[in-house]
Motif scaffolding. Structure first.
Motif, PDB file in Angstrom:
ATOM      1  N   ARG A 112       0.832  -1.214   0.000  1.00  0.00           N
ATOM      2  CA  ARG A 112       0.000   0.000   0.000  1.00  0.00           C
ATOM      3  C   ARG A 112       0.858   1.252   0.000  1.00  0.00           C
ATOM      4  N   ILE A 113       1.945   1.235   0.771  1.00  0.00           N
ATOM      5  CA  ILE A 113       2.850   2.386   0.805  1.00  0.00           C
ATOM      6  C   ILE A 113       3.472   2.601  -0.568  1.00  0.00           C
ATOM      7  N   ARG A 114       3.902   1.527  -1.234  1.00  0.00           N
ATOM      8  CA  ARG A 114       4.465   1.657  -2.585  1.00  0.00           C
ATOM      9  C   ARG A 114       3.459   2.286  -3.538  1.00  0.00           C
ATOM     10  N   LYS A 115       2.207   1.842  -3.456  1.00  0.00           N
ATOM     11  CA  LYS A 115       1.174   2.393  -4.330  1.00  0.00           C
ATOM     12  C   LYS A 115       0.924   3.865  -4.043  1.00  0.00           C
ATOM     13  N   LEU A 116       0.872   4.228  -2.771  1.00  0.00           N
ATOM     14  CA  LEU A 116       0.646   5.622  -2.418  1.00  0.00           C
ATOM     15  C   LEU A 116       1.811   6.500  -2.842  1.00  0.00           C
ATOM     16  N   GLU A 117       3.043   5.983  -2.701  1.00  0.00           N
ATOM     17  CA  GLU A 117       4.206   6.752  -3.154  1.00  0.00           C
ATOM     18  C   GLU A 117       4.182   6.931  -4.671  1.00  0.00           C
ATOM     19  N   ALA A 118       3.743   5.889  -5.384  1.00  0.00           N
ATOM     20  CA  ALA A 118       3.650   5.997  -6.838  1.00  0.00           C
ATOM     21  C   ALA A 118       2.592   7.034  -7.233  1.00  0.00           C
TER      22      ALA A 118
ATOM     23  N   ALA B 255       1.644   9.573  -5.411  1.00  0.00           N
ATOM     24  CA  ALA B 255       2.161  10.893  -5.018  1.00  0.00           C
ATOM     25  C   ALA B 255       3.171  11.416  -6.019  1.00  0.00           C
ATOM     26  N   SER B 256       3.960  10.532  -6.613  1.00  0.00           N
ATOM     27  CA  SER B 256       4.978  10.970  -7.577  1.00  0.00           C
ATOM     28  C   SER B 256       4.406  11.094  -8.981  1.00  0.00           C
TER      29      SER B 256
END
Length: 77
Positions: free
Chosen positions: A64-70, A72-73
């Protein structure tokens, strides 16, 4: 013979005694249950199923963190 106030007071005291007794029995039962749970927890080694579940949950959170970072970027998945 008896004043209605005295009858009501006695009935209230009897009801209070019954309620207090029932609560005390329930409290003792709950304490016994917790004591059994603690005794079982100490005698058994740590279970692998809880560790595995925790690892799966951590893995899900990392994804989930990876998806949210993606998101956000601005990168599409």
């Amino acid at each position: 013979m008896f004043d209605p106030t005295i009858i009501i007071a006695v009935a209230a005291l009897i009801g209070l005694a019954i309620t207090a007794t029932a609560l005390l029995v329930g409290w003792r039962g709950w304490l016994a249950l917790k004591e059994r749970e603690l005794a079982e927890g100490r005698s058994e080694p740590e279970r692998g199923s809880t560790i595995g579940a925790a690892r799966i949950e951590i893995s899900d959170l990392k994804e989930r963190i990876r998806k949210l970072e993606a998101i956000a970027s601005g990168v599409e998945l």
